[in-house]
Design a protein around this motif. Structure first.
Motif, mmCIF file in Angstrom:
data_model
loop_
_atom_site.group_PDB
_atom_site.id
_atom_site.type_symbol
_atom_site.label_atom_id
_atom_site.label_comp_id
_atom_site.label_asym_id
_atom_site.label_seq_id
_atom_site.Cartn_x
_atom_site.Cartn_y
_atom_site.Cartn_z
ATOM 1 N N PHE A 124 1.521 -1.013 0.117
ATOM 2 C CA PHE A 124 -0.235 0.032 -0.061
ATOM 3 C C PHE A 124 0.858 1.344 0.643
ATOM 4 C CE2 PHE A 124 -2.346 3.672 2.284
ATOM 5 C CZ PHE A 124 -3.263 4.029 1.223
ATOM 6 N N THR A 125 1.916 1.450 1.215
ATOM 7 C CA THR A 125 2.681 2.045 0.778
ATOM 8 C C THR A 125 3.767 2.680 -0.736
ATOM 9 O OG1 THR A 125 3.471 1.799 3.066
ATOM 10 C CG2 THR A 125 4.840 3.440 2.135
ATOM 11 N N ALA A 126 4.356 1.698 -0.909
ATOM 12 C CA ALA A 126 4.544 1.920 -2.459
ATOM 13 C C ALA A 126 3.784 2.182 -3.257
ATOM 14 C CB ALA A 126 5.017 0.274 -2.671
ATOM 15 N N LEU A 127 2.164 1.815 -3.295
ATOM 16 C CA LEU A 127 1.207 2.044 -4.518
ATOM 17 C C LEU A 127 0.566 3.396 -3.875
ATOM 18 C CD1 LEU A 127 -0.802 1.734 -6.343
ATOM 19 C CD2 LEU A 127 -2.564 1.321 -5.044
ATOM 20 N N CYS A 128 1.124 3.892 -3.192
ATOM 21 C CA CYS A 128 0.728 5.467 -2.521
ATOM 22 C C CYS A 128 2.188 6.473 -3.266
ATOM 23 C CB CYS A 128 0.326 5.517 -1.031
ATOM 24 S SG CYS A 128 -1.335 5.273 -0.409
ATOM 25 N N ARG A 129 3.108 5.848 -3.114
ATOM 26 C CA ARG A 129 4.338 6.407 -3.596
ATOM 27 C C ARG A 129 4.384 6.581 -4.953
ATOM 28 N NH1 ARG A 129 9.190 3.535 0.113
ATOM 29 N NH2 ARG A 129 9.295 5.613 1.902
ATOM 30 N N GLU A 130 3.657 5.636 -5.443
ATOM 31 C CA GLU A 130 3.228 6.040 -7.012
ATOM 32 C C GLU A 130 2.639 6.486 -7.817
ATOM 33 O OE1 GLU A 130 1.765 2.450 -10.859
ATOM 34 O OE2 GLU A 130 3.114 1.438 -8.905
ATOM 35 N N LEU A 131 1.817 6.755 -6.645
ATOM 36 C CA LEU A 131 0.670 7.975 -7.053
ATOM 37 C C LEU A 131 0.568 9.088 -6.806
ATOM 38 C CD1 LEU A 131 -2.826 5.459 -6.105
ATOM 39 C CD2 LEU A 131 -1.837 5.482 -8.455
ATOM 40 N N GLY A 132 1.893 9.084 -5.817
ATOM 41 C CA GLY A 132 2.022 10.603 -5.499
ATOM 42 C C GLY A 132 1.497 10.836 -4.280
ATOM 43 N N ILE A 133 0.917 10.007 -3.346
ATOM 44 C CA ILE A 133 0.169 10.559 -2.029
ATOM 45 C C ILE A 133 1.636 10.114 -1.031
ATOM 46 C CG2 ILE A 133 -1.654 10.112 -0.718
ATOM 47 C CD1 ILE A 133 -2.576 8.403 -2.815
ATOM 48 N N PRO A 134 0.801 11.775 -0.061
ATOM 49 C CA PRO A 134 2.709 11.297 0.846
ATOM 50 C C PRO A 134 2.215 10.392 1.463
ATOM 51 C CG PRO A 134 1.217 13.686 0.853
ATOM 52 C CD PRO A 134 0.757 12.527 0.104
ATOM 53 N N VAL A 135 3.663 9.783 2.151
ATOM 54 C CA VAL A 135 3.470 8.652 3.031
ATOM 55 C C VAL A 135 4.821 8.967 4.252
ATOM 56 C CG1 VAL A 135 2.466 7.077 1.961
ATOM 57 C CG2 VAL A 135 4.526 7.146 1.472
ATOM 58 N N PRO A 136 4.707 8.284 5.053
ATOM 59 C CA PRO A 136 5.906 8.730 5.958
ATOM 60 C C PRO A 136 7.678 8.054 5.210
ATOM 61 C CG PRO A 136 4.601 8.274 7.636
ATOM 62 C CD PRO A 136 3.466 8.326 6.348
ATOM 63 N N GLU A 137 8.374 8.644 6.059
ATOM 64 C CA GLU A 137 9.621 7.685 4.744
ATOM 65 C C GLU A 137 10.130 6.043 5.377
ATOM 66 O OE1 GLU A 137 11.841 8.111 2.525
ATOM 67 O OE2 GLU A 137 10.650 10.365 2.493
ATOM 68 N N THR A 138 9.265 4.962 4.574
ATOM 69 C CA THR A 138 9.349 3.932 5.134
ATOM 70 C C THR A 138 10.645 3.008 4.495
ATOM 71 O OG1 THR A 138 7.077 4.379 4.861
ATOM 72 C CG2 THR A 138 7.795 1.876 4.993
ATOM 73 N N VAL A 139 11.216 2.402 5.567
ATOM 74 C CA VAL A 139 11.953 0.878 5.145
ATOM 75 C C VAL A 139 11.475 -0.284 5.149
ATOM 76 C CG1 VAL A 139 13.852 -0.460 5.587
ATOM 77 C CG2 VAL A 139 14.041 1.908 4.945
ATOM 78 N N VAL A 140 10.761 -1.074 4.239
ATOM 79 C CA VAL A 140 10.276 -2.911 4.178
ATOM 80 C C VAL A 140 11.569 -3.880 4.296
ATOM 81 C CG1 VAL A 140 9.054 -4.775 3.387
ATOM 82 C CG2 VAL A 140 8.479 -2.257 2.968
ATOM 83 N N LEU A 141 11.312 -4.217 5.292
ATOM 84 C CA LEU A 141 12.705 -5.620 6.174
ATOM 85 C C LEU A 141 12.130 -6.533 6.032
ATOM 86 C CD1 LEU A 141 12.725 -4.346 8.761
ATOM 87 C CD2 LEU A 141 14.271 -3.053 8.200
ATOM 88 N N ARG A 142 12.705 -8.006 6.956
ATOM 89 C CA ARG A 142 12.861 -8.775 7.646
ATOM 90 C C ARG A 142 13.373 -8.665 9.590
ATOM 91 N NH1 ARG A 142 10.316 -13.215 4.270
ATOM 92 N NH2 ARG A 142 9.384 -11.566 3.011
ATOM 93 N N ALA A 143 12.652 -9.158 10.213
ATOM 94 C CA ALA A 143 13.428 -8.847 10.983
ATOM 95 C C ALA A 143 14.866 -9.763 11.576
ATOM 96 C CB ALA A 143 12.532 -9.387 12.461
ATOM 97 N N GLY A 144 15.292 -10.462 10.629
ATOM 98 C CA GLY A 144 16.188 -10.643 10.034
ATOM 99 C C GLY A 144 17.118 -9.980 9.935
ATOM 100 N N ASP A 145 16.857 -8.854 8.924
ATOM 101 C CA ASP A 145 18.117 -8.410 8.119
ATOM 102 C C ASP A 145 18.281 -7.119 10.024
ATOM 103 O OD1 ASP A 145 16.849 -9.286 6.410
ATOM 104 O OD2 ASP A 145 14.973 -7.488 5.652
ATOM 105 N N GLY A 146 18.151 -7.134 10.567
ATOM 106 C CA GLY A 146 18.774 -5.797 11.551
ATOM 107 C C GLY A 146 18.738 -4.773 11.313
ATOM 108 N N PRO A 147 19.283 -4.062 12.335
ATOM 109 C CA PRO A 147 19.004 -2.633 12.283
ATOM 110 C C PRO A 147 19.318 -1.572 11.100
ATOM 111 C CG PRO A 147 19.938 -2.597 14.002
ATOM 112 C CD PRO A 147 19.205 -4.295 13.627
ATOM 113 N N GLY A 148 20.561 -2.190 10.596
ATOM 114 C CA GLY A 148 21.272 -1.922 9.542
ATOM 115 C C GLY A 148 20.802 -1.525 8.207
ATOM 116 N N ALA A 149 19.349 -2.847 8.182
ATOM 117 C CA ALA A 149 18.838 -2.890 6.864
ATOM 118 C C ALA A 149 17.775 -1.016 6.777
ATOM 119 C CB ALA A 149 17.558 -3.677 7.004
ATOM 120 N N ALA A 150 17.753 -0.739 8.105
ATOM 121 C CA ALA A 150 16.822 0.177 8.304
ATOM 122 C C ALA A 150 17.503 2.408 7.973
ATOM 123 C CB ALA A 150 15.817 0.939 9.105
#
Length: 306
Positions: A124-150
């Motif tokens: 949904f967040t990616a779709l909003c960005r595609e349509l030009g709808i403002p969203v908070p800065e976001t990173v999508v990750l998995r828990a095992g990726d660790g905080p460095g992924a953000a």
């Protein structure tokens, strides 16, 4: 607008939270009908309401029990149209998945593909960005990726599962609907707890949108089969729930508008900035019971999902 009890739509709502109460109240005030609310336990939000026929049904997470409970309610009044709604994403997902087994009832949601696009917070967040709808800065990750992924996000941040349906199936000590992290260390602790619980789904790490509880709002938009709006109900948030499983969810809401009755011509909301009333464009076609819902935060982050 009162309706004949013998012919009126009979809403069936799954889940006994404040959202279920708000939906039942909307139907009662607009059409003069009581909604059957099926919940696993007796809840304060719906118990004693004149708008609700509250029934405790244990085991609604079991698809077979859920289907049987809905079919039993529909069998009580075979001459009426039953519209079945869910007050939580996992309940909506269950209705969409088992739609064909529910018998002669209306399940007013789109198909699985479309629902996945709008109920998965990452998609949904990616779709909003595609349509030009403002969203908070976001990173999508998995828990095992660790905080460095953000890396690159500005703290504080919030962490939440992309799919509340998938996260609903996981239980662990300290689980919250939404976690907050004020620095990299805290983010690492949150991700470690989630990873240890075995949750392997996508997580959203988002920059926190500042603002008080009263800046949140809930809006339910009812659409017809053409995708145009027929009615709406909305309310402002008095305060957010402090329960871990409901963090970030608006608690008691003050009604902000009156829903349009079914006799009002349907139309499309051509513009809406998340505040006030949408612009209404009449289409001249009768409204139906199809429904969709959204929530808004301050206008700078109107598409932020909770």
């Amino acid at each position: 607008m009162a309706a004949s009890s013998g012919t009126a739509v009979r809403p069936v709502i799954l889940g006994g939270d404040i959202g279920a109460y708000a939906t039942a109240r909307t139907f009662h005030e607009t059409y003069g009908v009581r909604s059957v609310v099926l919940a696993g336990v007796e809840t304060w939000a719906v118990t004693g309401s004149v708008a609700v026929d509250h029934r405790v049904v244990t085991g609604l997470s079991d698809p077979d029990l859920l289907v049987a409970a809905i079919r039993d309610v529909a069998a009580e009044a075979p001459g009426r149209t039953h519209i079945v709604l869910g007050s939580a994403d996992w309940l909506v997902d269950a209705l969409v998945t088992h739609r064909e087994q529910l018998g002669d009832v209306v399940v007013p949601y789109a198909g699985p593909g479309a629902m996945a696009q709008v109920t998965d917070k990452g998609t949904f967040t990616a779709l909003c960005r595609e349509l030009g709808i403002p969203v908070p800065e976001t990173v999508v990750l998995r828990a095992g990726d660790g905080p460095g992924a953000a890396a690159g996000l500005t703290f504080p941040v919030v962490v939440k599962a992309a799919s509340t349906t998938a996260y609903h199936a996981v239980s662990f000590a300290g689980k919250k609907k939404v976690d907050r992290a004020d620095d990299v260390s805290e983010l690492g602790e949150v991700l470690s707890r989630i990873a240890a619980a075995g949750f392997g789904g996508d997580l959203l790490v988002q920059e926190l949108v500042p603002g008080g509880d009263a800046e949140m709002a809930a809006v339910n938009l009812f659409f017809d089969a053409t995708g145009c709006g027929g009615s709406r109900s909305s309310g402002g948030c008095c305060w957010r729930s402090t329960r871990p499983g409901r963090s970030g969810t608006p608690s008691p809401r003050s009604p902000a508008s009156t829903p349009r009755p079914s006799t009002t011509p349907a139309g499309c909301w051509s513009t809406w900035d998340g505040a006030g009333s949408p612009t209404w464009t009449s289409s001249g076609t009768p409204a139906t019971a199809s429904t969709a819902s959204s929530r808004s935060t301050p206008a700078s982050a109107a598409a932020g999902t909770q």
